[in-house]
Each structure stands twice: as structure tokens, then as C-alpha cells.
Design a protein around this motif. Structure first.
Motif, PDB file in Angstrom:
ATOM      1  N   PHE A   1       0.856  -1.190   0.000  1.00  0.00           N
ATOM      2  CA  PHE A   1       0.000   0.000   0.000  1.00  0.00           C
ATOM      3  C   PHE A   1       0.884   1.229   0.000  1.00  0.00           C
ATOM      4  CE2 PHE A   1       0.517  -0.868   4.559  1.00  0.00           C
ATOM      5  CZ  PHE A   1       0.761   0.396   5.094  1.00  0.00           C
ATOM      6  N   THR A   2       0.359   2.316  -0.521  1.00  0.00           N
ATOM      7  CA  THR A   2       1.151   3.525  -0.659  1.00  0.00           C
ATOM      8  C   THR A   2       0.305   4.782  -0.503  1.00  0.00           C
ATOM      9  OG1 THR A   2       2.622   4.752  -2.171  1.00  0.00           O
ATOM     10  CG2 THR A   2       0.892   3.411  -3.176  1.00  0.00           C
TER      11      THR A   2
ATOM     12  N   SER B   1      15.646  19.782  11.198  1.00  0.00           N
ATOM     13  CA  SER B   1      15.856  21.233  11.061  1.00  0.00           C
ATOM     14  C   SER B   1      14.564  22.015  11.228  1.00  0.00           C
ATOM     15  CB  SER B   1      16.484  21.537   9.692  1.00  0.00           C
ATOM     16  OG  SER B   1      17.732  20.902   9.549  1.00  0.00           O
ATOM     17  N   GLY B   2      13.470  21.306  11.493  1.00  0.00           N
ATOM     18  CA  GLY B   2      12.192  21.986  11.681  1.00  0.00           C
ATOM     19  C   GLY B   2      11.434  22.238  10.392  1.00  0.00           C
ATOM     20  N   GLU B   3      11.881  21.666   9.282  1.00  0.00           N
ATOM     21  CA  GLU B   3      11.203  21.820   8.000  1.00  0.00           C
ATOM     22  C   GLU B   3      10.458  20.537   7.657  1.00  0.00           C
ATOM     23  OE1 GLU B   3      14.507  22.701   5.505  1.00  0.00           O
ATOM     24  OE2 GLU B   3      14.422  24.853   5.912  1.00  0.00           O
ATOM     25  N   TYR B   4       9.357  20.672   6.912  1.00  0.00           N
ATOM     26  CA  TYR B   4       8.560  19.500   6.566  1.00  0.00           C
ATOM     27  C   TYR B   4       9.040  18.859   5.265  1.00  0.00           C
ATOM     28  CZ  TYR B   4       5.274  20.072  10.361  1.00  0.00           C
ATOM     29  OH  TYR B   4       4.723  20.133  11.616  1.00  0.00           O
ATOM     30  N   VAL B   5       9.156  17.542   5.313  1.00  0.00           N
ATOM     31  CA  VAL B   5       9.554  16.741   4.159  1.00  0.00           C
ATOM     32  C   VAL B   5       8.366  15.867   3.781  1.00  0.00           C
ATOM     33  CG1 VAL B   5      11.103  14.929   3.330  1.00  0.00           C
ATOM     34  CG2 VAL B   5      11.969  16.699   4.891  1.00  0.00           C
ATOM     35  N   ARG B   6       8.024  15.856   2.490  1.00  0.00           N
ATOM     36  CA  ARG B   6       6.920  14.987   2.050  1.00  0.00           C
ATOM     37  C   ARG B   6       7.479  13.616   1.704  1.00  0.00           C
ATOM     38  NH1 ARG B   6       1.741  15.217   0.868  1.00  0.00           N
ATOM     39  NH2 ARG B   6       1.656  17.484   1.178  1.00  0.00           N
ATOM     40  N   LEU B   7       6.985  12.608   2.410  1.00  0.00           N
ATOM     41  CA  LEU B   7       7.446  11.242   2.217  1.00  0.00           C
ATOM     42  C   LEU B   7       6.410  10.404   1.486  1.00  0.00           C
ATOM     43  CD1 LEU B   7       8.926  10.430   5.755  1.00  0.00           C
ATOM     44  CD2 LEU B   7      10.172  11.185   3.720  1.00  0.00           C
ATOM     45  N   LEU B   8       6.864   9.685   0.480  1.00  0.00           N
ATOM     46  CA  LEU B   8       6.027   8.670  -0.162  1.00  0.00           C
ATOM     47  C   LEU B   8       6.260   7.385   0.609  1.00  0.00           C
ATOM     48  CD1 LEU B   8       4.223   7.544  -2.427  1.00  0.00           C
ATOM     49  CD2 LEU B   8       6.312   7.126  -3.737  1.00  0.00           C
ATOM     50  N   GLN B   9       5.210   6.850   1.202  1.00  0.00           N
ATOM     51  CA  GLN B   9       5.317   5.624   1.993  1.00  0.00           C
ATOM     52  C   GLN B   9       4.824   4.436   1.187  1.00  0.00           C
ATOM     53  OE1 GLN B   9       4.369   5.181   6.368  1.00  0.00           O
ATOM     54  NE2 GLN B   9       2.499   4.322   5.525  1.00  0.00           N
ATOM     55  N   GLN B  10       5.674   3.407   1.072  1.00  0.00           N
ATOM     56  CA  GLN B  10       5.303   2.161   0.416  1.00  0.00           C
ATOM     57  C   GLN B  10       5.571   1.026   1.396  1.00  0.00           C
ATOM     58  OE1 GLN B  10       6.376   2.041  -3.993  1.00  0.00           O
ATOM     59  NE2 GLN B  10       7.930   3.444  -3.214  1.00  0.00           N
ATOM     60  N   VAL B  11       4.576   0.190   1.624  1.00  0.00           N
ATOM     61  CA  VAL B  11       4.678  -0.846   2.662  1.00  0.00           C
ATOM     62  C   VAL B  11       4.127  -2.169   2.148  1.00  0.00           C
ATOM     63  CG1 VAL B  11       3.992  -1.521   4.997  1.00  0.00           C
ATOM     64  CG2 VAL B  11       4.428   0.891   4.486  1.00  0.00           C
ATOM     65  N   THR B  12       4.807  -3.255   2.509  1.00  0.00           N
ATOM     66  CA  THR B  12       4.327  -4.588   2.174  1.00  0.00           C
ATOM     67  C   THR B  12       4.596  -5.530   3.349  1.00  0.00           C
ATOM     68  OG1 THR B  12       4.349  -6.319   0.465  1.00  0.00           O
ATOM     69  CG2 THR B  12       6.478  -5.399   1.120  1.00  0.00           C
TER      70      THR B  12
ATOM     71  N   SER C   1      -3.512   3.818  -2.061  1.00  0.00           N
ATOM     72  CA  SER C   1      -3.644   2.810  -3.118  1.00  0.00           C
ATOM     73  C   SER C   1      -3.065   1.486  -2.645  1.00  0.00           C
ATOM     74  CB  SER C   1      -2.909   3.255  -4.393  1.00  0.00           C
ATOM     75  OG  SER C   1      -3.527   4.397  -4.967  1.00  0.00           O
ATOM     76  N   PHE C   2      -3.694   0.408  -3.073  1.00  0.00           N
ATOM     77  CA  PHE C   2      -3.196  -0.934  -2.815  1.00  0.00           C
ATOM     78  C   PHE C   2      -2.719  -1.486  -4.156  1.00  0.00           C
ATOM     79  CE2 PHE C   2      -6.250  -0.180   0.581  1.00  0.00           C
ATOM     80  CZ  PHE C   2      -5.538  -0.596   1.706  1.00  0.00           C
ATOM     81  N   ILE C   3      -1.438  -1.774  -4.244  1.00  0.00           N
ATOM     82  CA  ILE C   3      -0.850  -2.242  -5.495  1.00  0.00           C
ATOM     83  C   ILE C   3      -0.667  -3.752  -5.450  1.00  0.00           C
ATOM     84  CG2 ILE C   3       1.042  -1.959  -7.126  1.00  0.00           C
ATOM     85  CD1 ILE C   3      -0.578   0.601  -6.533  1.00  0.00           C
ATOM     86  N   GLY C   4      -1.304  -4.448  -6.379  1.00  0.00           N
ATOM     87  CA  GLY C   4      -1.200  -5.893  -6.427  1.00  0.00           C
ATOM     88  C   GLY C   4       0.111  -6.346  -7.039  1.00  0.00           C
ATOM     89  N   LEU C   5       0.773  -7.310  -6.409  1.00  0.00           N
ATOM     90  CA  LEU C   5       2.010  -7.889  -6.911  1.00  0.00           C
ATOM     91  C   LEU C   5       1.730  -9.313  -7.389  1.00  0.00           C
ATOM     92  CD1 LEU C   5       4.283  -6.784  -3.907  1.00  0.00           C
ATOM     93  CD2 LEU C   5       3.826  -5.511  -6.021  1.00  0.00           C
ATOM     94  N   ASP C   6       2.603  -9.823  -8.217  1.00  0.00           N
ATOM     95  CA  ASP C   6       2.456 -11.209  -8.715  1.00  0.00           C
ATOM     96  C   ASP C   6       1.093 -11.449  -9.358  1.00  0.00           C
ATOM     97  OD1 ASP C   6       4.999 -11.742  -7.700  1.00  0.00           O
ATOM     98  OD2 ASP C   6       4.212 -12.428  -5.775  1.00  0.00           O
ATOM     99  N   GLY C   7       0.607 -10.458 -10.115  1.00  0.00           N
ATOM    100  CA  GLY C   7      -0.632 -10.636 -10.867  1.00  0.00           C
ATOM    101  C   GLY C   7      -1.916 -10.308 -10.140  1.00  0.00           C
ATOM    102  N   GLU C   8      -1.822  -9.886  -8.864  1.00  0.00           N
ATOM    103  CA  GLU C   8      -3.032  -9.526  -8.117  1.00  0.00           C
ATOM    104  C   GLU C   8      -3.556  -8.164  -8.601  1.00  0.00           C
ATOM    105  OE1 GLU C   8      -4.663 -11.382  -5.928  1.00  0.00           O
ATOM    106  OE2 GLU C   8      -3.212 -12.988  -6.293  1.00  0.00           O
TER     107      GLU C   8
END
Length: 253
Positions: free
Chosen positions: A114-115, A124-135, A167-174
Motif C-alpha cells: 500500500f502507498t 531542522s524543523g522543515e517539513y519533508v513529504r514522504l512517499l510511503q510504500q509498505v508490504t 492505493s493498494f498495489i497488487g504484486l504477482d498478478g493480483e
């Protein structure tokens, strides 16, 4: 938000019961394979997250390059650095993630990632936008996710919009599920500033300069500048004029 994001995250993950035996996987090989399935567009670091205990098992050293923190940062500290506007979004998405994976049969748990993205304050007190990808890398016989493998990629320079989607990204054909609609259980908080930040913002709106604010509040010029930088970051503005307009138009005070 008024509540601790970390405590709410623990409640969300706490809905998963521990039972059964951990699936037998070679994590070293599995992590290498999973890492190749992630698309990186900037600096990134990866981690293992213990879902049951809501804590990091491991964070790669690259977190220092991305956020300025050491790899031993704990989950509670990390979640406290989330942008106030993104806290409710993250909690709603994580709840949707738990529901989604709870409905999958055991053999399909590692076949999805999912992402979504959100902002985290760096050292440093500044905001960083992170793309999170997890499995999933560990699960048990009762079809429960135990350990996840995640990657955080810095996409600050690539995305200016605050809009995000799950979003949920299917792997191995899912099949994949893009822009998944999560239930809005958690509501956004309008209180995005600390008490001190509000004091400084009010003085800025009155036309006070940094030195005047420092004298008025009996704090150092460096402290004023740090709070001012945080206020600009939280509002997504670059100048005091932009900040003033947004604060007045959106009733931030």
C-alpha cells in the motif's frame, strides 16, 4: 490533533490479534526482493515495523540523509513529527489498511503493497513529504500481519499539492486498487499551532519584527526564527505576507 497520533496508531493496529505461528520466511532474501519492487524517485530509507507492538524493528541509516534523525528514533517520536494536517489522514488510511489486509487470505498477504504520502518534520524543523510504500514480510497462520517492510522516499521537490490518496498495489498478478476510499473516522484538527507559535503569529500580523518579538516574549532571536520557520512550514507559505493572508482567510488563529 488533540490526541496522541502514536496512541491512536496503536489502537488501530491493536485490532489485530496475535495467534498462530509466524510464517517461515528468509527476511534477508525477502527484503532484497521487495526492495526491487519499489520505485524510488529521490532519497529514501527503509525499515521493518513490528505491527503488534507498534514499534520499529529496524531503520536503515539513510534516514539521517532524508530526515536528519538517527536510525534509533522510536515510533512515538516519529509519529509526533507528522504535519498536523496529515495526522487524521494517516490514521484513516492506516485503519483502512488494517481492514483491507484483515480480509485477505494468508497466501495473499505478501502480494500487496500500500502507498500514500504525508509530511514529516525533519531535524531542522522543515517539513519533508514522504512517499510511503509498505508490504508484508511476516504473518501468522491466523492471517494476521506481524511485520511490515516499508520504504520512505523524499518527494518534496516533486509534489507541491497537499492532496494524497491511498492505493493498494497488487504484486504477482493480483489486482490493484487505486485511490482507495477510506472511511473518515478521524477528523482533521484546526489547531495546527502551538501556544508559542500562536503568540509569534499574532505579533507578526501586528507588524512586529523578529527582534521586537524576541524582546516582547523574552526569548532569543534564534528561537523566534525557529518558530517562524515552523509556522511557515505548517501553513505551506514562504513569506510573512503569504502567511498573514492565509491566517486571516482560513481563520487559523
Amino acid at each position: 490533533m488533540a490526541v496522541s497520533v502514536y496512541e491512536e496508531v496503536k489502537k488501530v493496529y491493536g485490532s489485530i490479534a496475535i495467534c498462530g505461528s509466524i510464517a517461515d520466511q528468509d527476511l534477508q532474501v525477502e527484503m532484497q526482493r521487495k526492495l526491487l519492487e519499489f520505485f524510488h524517485v529521490g532519497k529514501f530509507y527503509y525499515y521493518l515495523f513490528d505491527v503488534m507492538n507498534s514499534k520499529f524493528e529496524f531503520i536503515s541509516p539513510q534516514i539521517t540523509d532524508v530526515l536528519g534523525y538517527s536510525p534509533d528514533i522510536d515510533a512515538e517520536t516519529f509519529f509526533s513529527k507528522l504535519h498536523p494536517d496529515d495526522q487524521s489522514v494517516m490514521l484513516n488510511y492506516e485503519k483502512a489498511v488494517v481492514d483491507f489486509f484483515s480480509a485477505l487470505p494468508a497466501e495473499k498477504l505478501p502480494k500487496y503493497k500500500f502507498t500514500y504520502d504525508y509530511r514529516v518534520m525533519n531535524s531542522s524543523g522543515e517539513y519533508v513529504r514522504l512517499l510511503q510504500q509498505v508490504t508484508t514480510v511476516r504473518f501468522n497462520a491466523a492471517e494476521n500481519v506481524l511485520t511490515t517492510f516499508g520504504v520512505h522516499t523524499d518527494i518534496t521537490s516533486l509534489k507541491q499539492s497537499c492532496k494524497t490518496s491511498l492505493s493498494f498495489i497488487g504484486l504477482d498478478g493480483e489486482p490493484s486498487y487505486i485511490d482507495y476510499q477510506a472511511e473518515q473516522t478521524y477528523k482533521p484538527s484546526k489547531q495546527i499551532f502551538t501556544k508559542r507559535e500562536k503568540e509569534i503569529l499574532r505579533l507578526l500580523l501586528c507588524g512586529a519584527h523578529t527582534l521586537e518579538i524576541a524582546r516582547e516574549l523574552c526569548i532569543s532571536v534564534h528561537t523566534v526564527n525557529t518558530h517562524r520557520k515552523n509556522v511557515l512550514a505548517k501553513t505551506g507559505t514562504k513569506t510573512t505576507a503569504e502567511l498573514a493572508a492565509k491566517a486571516i482567510n482560513e481563520g487559523l488563529l
